[in-house]
Design a protein around this motif. Sequence first.
Motif, PDB file in Angstrom:
ATOM      1  N   MET A   1      40.880  52.661  36.137  1.00 57.62           N
ATOM      2  CA  MET A   1      41.897  51.634  36.271  1.00 57.62           C
ATOM      3  C   MET A   1      42.407  51.615  37.696  1.00 57.62           C
ATOM      4  SD  MET A   1      45.499  51.333  34.248  1.00 57.62           S
ATOM      5  CE  MET A   1      46.055  52.878  34.922  1.00 57.62           C
ATOM      6  N   THR A   2      42.396  50.469  38.345  1.00 55.47           N
ATOM      7  CA  THR A   2      42.865  50.352  39.715  1.00 55.47           C
ATOM      8  C   THR A   2      44.375  50.266  39.716  1.00 55.47           C
ATOM      9  OG1 THR A   2      40.873  49.155  40.294  1.00 55.47           O
ATOM     10  CG2 THR A   2      42.729  48.984  41.814  1.00 55.47           C
ATOM     11  N   THR A   3      45.003  50.967  40.612  1.00 56.35           N
ATOM     12  CA  THR A   3      46.450  50.978  40.663  1.00 56.35           C
ATOM     13  C   THR A   3      46.925  50.435  41.989  1.00 56.35           C
ATOM     14  OG1 THR A   3      46.378  53.233  41.483  1.00 56.35           O
ATOM     15  CG2 THR A   3      46.645  52.943  39.119  1.00 56.35           C
ATOM     16  N   THR A   4      48.219  50.099  42.028  1.00 56.80           N
ATOM     17  CA  THR A   4      48.786  49.523  43.232  1.00 56.80           C
ATOM     18  C   THR A   4      48.795  50.536  44.355  1.00 56.80           C
ATOM     19  OG1 THR A   4      50.204  48.156  41.868  1.00 56.80           O
ATOM     20  CG2 THR A   4      50.842  48.422  44.174  1.00 56.80           C
ATOM     21  N   PRO A   5      48.206  50.232  45.504  1.00 57.40           N
ATOM     22  CA  PRO A   5      48.154  51.184  46.613  1.00 57.40           C
ATOM     23  C   PRO A   5      49.484  51.259  47.335  1.00 57.40           C
ATOM     24  CG  PRO A   5      47.105  49.141  47.216  1.00 57.40           C
ATOM     25  CD  PRO A   5      47.510  48.993  45.787  1.00 57.40           C
ATOM     26  N   PRO A   6      49.640  52.275  48.183  1.00 60.64           N
ATOM     27  CA  PRO A   6      50.875  52.430  48.920  1.00 60.64           C
ATOM     28  C   PRO A   6      51.090  51.317  49.944  1.00 60.64           C
ATOM     29  CG  PRO A   6      49.625  54.480  48.868  1.00 60.64           C
ATOM     30  CD  PRO A   6      48.744  53.402  48.355  1.00 60.64           C
ATOM     31  N   LEU A   7      52.293  51.310  50.536  1.00 58.35           N
ATOM     32  CA  LEU A   7      52.663  50.290  51.498  1.00 58.35           C
ATOM     33  C   LEU A   7      51.718  50.239  52.676  1.00 58.35           C
ATOM     34  CD1 LEU A   7      54.745  48.273  52.653  1.00 58.35           C
ATOM     35  CD2 LEU A   7      55.996  50.208  53.585  1.00 58.35           C
ATOM     36  N   THR A   8      51.217  51.374  53.107  1.00 63.75           N
ATOM     37  CA  THR A   8      50.385  51.403  54.297  1.00 63.75           C
ATOM     38  C   THR A   8      49.073  50.672  54.105  1.00 63.75           C
ATOM     39  OG1 THR A   8      49.562  53.551  53.576  1.00 63.75           O
ATOM     40  CG2 THR A   8      51.350  53.538  55.182  1.00 63.75           C
ATOM     41  N   THR A   9      48.712  50.322  52.876  1.00 62.84           N
ATOM     42  CA  THR A   9      47.503  49.542  52.653  1.00 62.84           C
ATOM     43  C   THR A   9      47.833  48.081  52.381  1.00 62.84           C
ATOM     44  OG1 THR A   9      47.513  49.952  50.283  1.00 62.84           O
ATOM     45  CG2 THR A   9      46.366  51.543  51.675  1.00 62.84           C
ATOM     46  N   GLY A  10      49.114  47.737  52.414  1.00 61.72           N
ATOM     47  CA  GLY A  10      49.494  46.347  52.243  1.00 61.72           C
ATOM     48  C   GLY A  10      50.055  46.033  50.890  1.00 61.72           C
ATOM     49  N   ALA A  11      50.103  46.985  49.963  1.00 65.31           N
ATOM     50  CA  ALA A  11      50.682  46.734  48.654  1.00 65.31           C
ATOM     51  C   ALA A  11      52.026  47.419  48.556  1.00 65.31           C
ATOM     52  CB  ALA A  11      49.757  47.253  47.569  1.00 65.31           C
ATOM     53  N   PRO A  12      52.902  46.944  47.626  1.00 62.06           N
ATOM     54  CA  PRO A  12      54.239  47.469  47.656  1.00 62.06           C
ATOM     55  C   PRO A  12      54.360  48.761  46.923  1.00 62.06           C
ATOM     56  CG  PRO A  12      54.077  46.004  45.880  1.00 62.06           C
ATOM     57  CD  PRO A  12      52.732  46.071  46.514  1.00 62.06           C
ATOM     58  N   GLY A  64      43.099  41.705  42.828  1.00 64.84           N
ATOM     59  CA  GLY A  64      42.982  42.896  42.003  1.00 64.84           C
ATOM     60  C   GLY A  64      42.865  42.527  40.541  1.00 64.84           C
ATOM     61  N   GLU A  65      43.362  43.407  39.678  1.00 60.57           N
ATOM     62  CA  GLU A  65      43.235  43.175  38.238  1.00 60.57           C
ATOM     63  C   GLU A  65      43.925  41.903  37.778  1.00 60.57           C
ATOM     64  OE1 GLU A  65      43.748  46.036  39.631  1.00 60.57           O
ATOM     65  OE2 GLU A  65      42.598  47.626  38.631  1.00 60.57           O
ATOM     66  N   ILE A  66      44.974  41.487  38.485  1.00 61.46           N
ATOM     67  CA  ILE A  66      45.640  40.255  38.079  1.00 61.46           C
ATOM     68  C   ILE A  66      44.710  39.057  38.213  1.00 61.46           C
ATOM     69  CG2 ILE A  66      46.622  39.790  40.366  1.00 61.46           C
ATOM     70  CD1 ILE A  66      48.251  39.152  36.904  1.00 61.46           C
ATOM     71  N   SER A  67      43.733  39.136  39.111  1.00 55.69           N
ATOM     72  CA  SER A  67      42.755  38.052  39.230  1.00 55.69           C
ATOM     73  C   SER A  67      41.906  37.943  37.975  1.00 55.69           C
ATOM     74  CB  SER A  67      41.859  38.285  40.450  1.00 55.69           C
ATOM     75  OG  SER A  67      42.613  38.276  41.640  1.00 55.69           O
ATOM     76  N   GLN A  68      41.578  39.106  37.358  1.00 55.34           N
ATOM     77  CA  GLN A  68      40.854  39.082  36.083  1.00 55.34           C
ATOM     78  C   GLN A  68      41.698  38.402  35.015  1.00 55.34           C
ATOM     79  OE1 GLN A  68      39.306  42.960  34.923  1.00 55.34           O
ATOM     80  NE2 GLN A  68      39.326  43.636  37.066  1.00 55.34           N
ATOM     81  N   ALA A  69      42.997  38.666  35.026  1.00 59.64           N
ATOM     82  CA  ALA A  69      43.874  38.075  34.017  1.00 59.64           C
ATOM     83  C   ALA A  69      43.954  36.555  34.172  1.00 59.64           C
ATOM     84  CB  ALA A  69      45.264  38.698  34.110  1.00 59.64           C
ATOM     85  N   TRP A  70      44.058  36.094  35.426  1.00 60.20           N
ATOM     86  CA  TRP A  70      44.132  34.654  35.659  1.00 60.20           C
ATOM     87  C   TRP A  70      42.771  33.980  35.536  1.00 60.20           C
ATOM     88  CZ3 TRP A  70      48.555  32.431  35.306  1.00 60.20           C
ATOM     89  CH2 TRP A  70      49.728  33.019  35.798  1.00 60.20           C
ATOM     90  N   GLY A  71      41.700  34.762  35.646  1.00 58.05           N
ATOM     91  CA  GLY A  71      40.375  34.169  35.654  1.00 58.05           C
ATOM     92  C   GLY A  71      39.978  33.660  37.025  1.00 58.05           C
ATOM     93  N   GLY A  72      40.660  34.116  38.045  1.00 59.72           N
ATOM     94  CA  GLY A  72      40.399  33.720  39.427  1.00 59.72           C
ATOM     95  C   GLY A  72      41.545  34.180  40.304  1.00 59.72           C
ATOM     96  N   SER A  73      41.434  33.952  41.576  1.00 54.19           N
ATOM     97  CA  SER A  73      42.458  34.401  42.508  1.00 54.19           C
ATOM     98  C   SER A  73      43.796  33.721  42.238  1.00 54.19           C
ATOM     99  CB  SER A  73      42.032  34.111  43.940  1.00 54.19           C
ATOM    100  OG  SER A  73      43.072  34.397  44.834  1.00 54.19           O
TER     101      SER A  73
END
Length: 404
Positions: A1-12, A64-73
């Motif tokens: 399962m992919t998780t939200t990365p730290p701030l230094t990678t651009g995610a909160p 990320g995984e939210i793109s799978q949920a929406w079916g696209g970006s």
Amino acid sequence: MTTTPPLTTGAPPPPVAPDLVTTAPRPAIPGRSRGEPPRLRALDGLRLLAALMVAAYHFGGRNGEISQAWGGSPAHQFPTAAPLFAYGCLGVQIFFVISGFVICLSGWVPPVAHHHPSVGRATPGQQRLRAFTASRVARLYPAYWAAILLVTAVFALPWVAYKALPPSEVLTNLTMLQQPLGVDRVLGVCWTLWAEMRFYALFALCVVLPGATRGRVVLFCAGWTLAAALAQAAHQPFLDTVLMPEYAPFFIGGVGLYLLHRYGARDPIAWAIVLVSWLIGQHYAVAGLWHAPSADAFSYRSTAGIIAVVTLGFALVAAVALGKLRWANWRWLTVAGALTYPFYLVHEHLGWVVVRALHHGIGLPSYATLLLTVALMLLLAWVLHRFVERPLTPVLRRSIDPRR
């Protein structure tokens, strides 16, 4: 399962919800009453605003995984709003400033005068440390445990597209120490709790244990600021882990704002703490989130936009600290503040499941799906608060500190 990365990678690195949001007893200041301190409901509202910013980022401001949920970006689902949602990750910096404010408030407590036979005789410092630890543990863990088990159970369902972690890793996650142990996270957002725990430890050892005074808190802020800068220059992983250079300015800025709240707006040293923290904090925010314009990147955050959001966060907490938002005293804000922490814990991963069900399963439009998902996550947060936090928090607090 992919998780939200730290701030230094651009995610909160999204929040933690401090529990005490009231003014503390303070020295006599002209024009201020010594009566029962009012609750800072505006701070509750600000905490919810920061949580909604983070939710907007997770649902519409990143891939990320939210793109799978929406079916696209999400950029295709929200072509106008997605560039704005991308700034929602900065809600985390606001959370950290609020945390610095409230932890300084809650840690500024006198020793408990009466003796309880089950805890033996303790020094005033030990009493303060026990009370502070009981408050933090009881506030963080009940909803966290429930969220870990709930997300694991939902991801284990055969029709859910996201994979649950192995049992051993789930059990390790219950400690909240999975990140330093190198174990995958059940909740992608929970890595910020590790940052909060390190802040609590530093504040407890340097301020709570010896006893909070204005001078000691000022020394703590100045010492941590300098030590964090030296850690950044030293490039030593251990120092980075302990001193957290990229997050320290936000916690320290919140502590400085509490000094303004406690001692008044004419405190030049407190203003200096806040100003230096803002200057360093915006640097780390820009360094972690800005990149050159690129057609391959999901979003582009301008330097001016990043600085503006960080500045707005400091300014809003300052407005609360100086009493400028005292008019925002609606009772519903207290409920909003109580829901923020469980909402933060569950909204991302369970939101993926809900978005997929509403958007693909039922066929709701994107914006309707987004609003309904947020509403359902807030409802779930209320359930966790009402049936998990409210009954378990006092029990856990008393088990650690029976004198309370």
